[in-house]
Motif scaffolding. Sequence first.
Motif, PDB file in Angstrom:
ATOM      1  N   ALA A 164       0.860  -1.186   0.000  1.00  0.00           N
ATOM      2  CA  ALA A 164       0.000   0.000   0.000  1.00  0.00           C
ATOM      3  C   ALA A 164       0.887   1.224   0.000  1.00  0.00           C
ATOM      4  O   ALA A 164       1.849   1.298   0.770  1.00  0.00           O
ATOM      5  N   ALA A 165       0.557   2.167  -0.873  1.00  0.00           N
ATOM      6  CA  ALA A 165       1.340   3.406  -0.990  1.00  0.00           C
ATOM      7  C   ALA A 165       2.796   3.049  -1.273  1.00  0.00           C
ATOM      8  O   ALA A 165       3.102   2.422  -2.281  1.00  0.00           O
ATOM      9  N   ASP A 166       3.698   3.396  -0.373  1.00  0.00           N
ATOM     10  CA  ASP A 166       5.119   3.147  -0.610  1.00  0.00           C
ATOM     11  C   ASP A 166       5.673   2.084   0.328  1.00  0.00           C
ATOM     12  O   ASP A 166       6.871   2.044   0.588  1.00  0.00           O
ATOM     13  N   ARG A 167       4.823   1.176   0.840  1.00  0.00           N
ATOM     14  CA  ARG A 167       5.282   0.166   1.788  1.00  0.00           C
ATOM     15  C   ARG A 167       4.730  -1.203   1.412  1.00  0.00           C
ATOM     16  O   ARG A 167       3.616  -1.333   0.886  1.00  0.00           O
ATOM     17  N   ALA A 168       5.553  -2.235   1.685  1.00  0.00           N
ATOM     18  CA  ALA A 168       5.116  -3.624   1.565  1.00  0.00           C
ATOM     19  C   ALA A 168       4.911  -4.172   2.973  1.00  0.00           C
ATOM     20  O   ALA A 168       5.649  -3.825   3.894  1.00  0.00           O
ATOM     21  N   TRP A 169       3.912  -5.037   3.164  1.00  0.00           N
ATOM     22  CA  TRP A 169       3.609  -5.511   4.511  1.00  0.00           C
ATOM     23  C   TRP A 169       3.295  -7.003   4.508  1.00  0.00           C
ATOM     24  O   TRP A 169       2.932  -7.590   3.477  1.00  0.00           O
ATOM     25  N   LEU A 170       3.479  -7.602   5.687  1.00  0.00           N
ATOM     26  CA  LEU A 170       3.156  -9.014   5.924  1.00  0.00           C
ATOM     27  C   LEU A 170       2.559  -9.118   7.319  1.00  0.00           C
ATOM     28  O   LEU A 170       3.066  -8.511   8.270  1.00  0.00           O
ATOM     29  N   ALA A 171       1.479  -9.898   7.450  1.00  0.00           N
ATOM     30  CA  ALA A 171       0.813 -10.084   8.741  1.00  0.00           C
ATOM     31  C   ALA A 171       0.625 -11.567   8.995  1.00  0.00           C
ATOM     32  O   ALA A 171       0.262 -12.324   8.086  1.00  0.00           O
ATOM     33  N   VAL A 172       0.891 -11.994  10.234  1.00  0.00           N
ATOM     34  CA  VAL A 172       0.701 -13.385  10.662  1.00  0.00           C
ATOM     35  C   VAL A 172      -0.266 -13.375  11.837  1.00  0.00           C
ATOM     36  O   VAL A 172      -0.035 -12.674  12.833  1.00  0.00           O
ATOM     37  N   GLU A 173      -1.347 -14.154  11.719  1.00  0.00           N
ATOM     38  CA  GLU A 173      -2.374 -14.208  12.759  1.00  0.00           C
ATOM     39  C   GLU A 173      -2.535 -15.641  13.247  1.00  0.00           C
ATOM     40  O   GLU A 173      -2.276 -16.605  12.517  1.00  0.00           O
ATOM     41  N   ASP A 174      -2.977 -15.763  14.496  1.00  0.00           N
ATOM     42  CA  ASP A 174      -3.299 -17.082  15.044  1.00  0.00           C
ATOM     43  C   ASP A 174      -4.558 -16.966  15.884  1.00  0.00           C
ATOM     44  O   ASP A 174      -5.090 -15.868  16.095  1.00  0.00           O
ATOM     45  N   ASP A 175      -5.029 -18.120  16.374  1.00  0.00           N
ATOM     46  CA  ASP A 175      -6.244 -18.146  17.193  1.00  0.00           C
ATOM     47  C   ASP A 175      -5.937 -18.576  18.618  1.00  0.00           C
ATOM     48  O   ASP A 175      -6.763 -19.197  19.281  1.00  0.00           O
ATOM     49  N   GLY A 176      -4.717 -18.236  19.078  1.00  0.00           N
ATOM     50  CA  GLY A 176      -4.313 -18.606  20.429  1.00  0.00           C
ATOM     51  C   GLY A 176      -4.821 -17.628  21.467  1.00  0.00           C
ATOM     52  O   GLY A 176      -5.780 -16.870  21.235  1.00  0.00           O
TER      53      GLY A 176
END
Length: 450
Positions: free
Chosen positions: A368-380
Amino acid sequence: MIRRLDLFGRLILILLGALVLLGTLGVTLFYVREQHRPPFRQAPFPRLQLAAGIIDLAASETPNRLPLVLRGANGLDVVTRILSAEPSTPDLRYAPRLTARLRSFIRSGTSVRAYVSTVFIPRARSSGVEGFLARASARLPDGRVIVIDTNSTGDKDAPRLLGWPASQWMGAAATLVVLLALWGTARETRPLRRVVQAMLAFDGTRVTIAGAPSAAADIRRTSEAAAAMQERVVTLLGERALMIGAISHDLRTVLTRMRLRVAALGDTAARTPLERDLERMDAMLSDALAFARGTATGPERLPVDLADIAASEAAERDARGQWGTIDLALDDAPCLGDALALRRVVANLIDNAIKYGGGRVVVTTGSAADRAWLAVEDDGPGISPDQRAEMLQPYRRGEQARRAGLAGSGLGLAIVQQIIGGHHGMIAIGASTYGGAQVTISLPLDACAP
């Protein structure tokens, strides 16, 4: 000589030079104006006497000769009109003392009135009159009114140089001097700005400050001291990397010997817990060494895609059978970075989600815009808001993990933050939509390039 001056001395020199230049221009323009000034008029009240002469002449002439009087009376400083009635004077003020003075110059006995301007107010005059004559009016024998308007400033048109009056030349000269002073100030402070930019770009792998031989003495000394400091930091980091490599080699050699001795044990029941302890020691050693060298990411930044790294790490864990399924929602997330270091970041985040989650891990990427991102989610159990900042510190573990007795060194997120910080990125911990924790990293698309 100028090389010995510090920044303050050079700025003072620029200011003095600007003042001298402005003063020289002012004196020059004043001299030009004086050369063009008309000769001093000997009459103490030249405008009053001129107006009185015109009124006497108009009062003594016949009506058919008045146009000739008007033609001869009008000029650059005087406009004479004959009207049927006294005109309105909204911007003029009746001056009784000036009227008395004007009446003293008139020989025909005509009734007169004198006015001064309400806009132009001259300095106090020793004669005691209210100011310069702006308008004089008199009633002629035929009942009409003669009105004489004069230049109320008391001066002729200001002298001009190349078509410009002296005031405009002074304004232009002052503007030019200010611009030159600003240019000189910017030129003298440019080396200091370069030092600041070089310090911000320093990543511990190379010296980024170049010499500034033409800078002010104090800026030159500051630049040299900062460059020497960077060189010492680079040397210390290099020595630390060598030491970490030696420690890693020696400790892993000992661990390998211990594994061989444990493998030689015949009792499986006794061997299994020892092997588990050795694996934990190996993992803790890897985390500690990775944290020790965490900021020493490779100096070379190459194009990488966080989506490709996430897909590769998820496929590797699926192949090893460590996890049932890792849900992926991957969009392109390109940036520049150290591929090996970023792979370790993604691996740590996925392993943490597997270890502390309740059975579900979701990895998403995008840009998005000028940044790359990564997200990791869990159900703990997640991470409480008051512990999220603390979890980024080394050797910190969540309360739920300690209660559950889960093994770990407390360095996983600290390593992630260290590597992401080395790439000028950001890390954020929040709540997952699945009830657990969500860890998001973002990297600039190109700002992490050296």
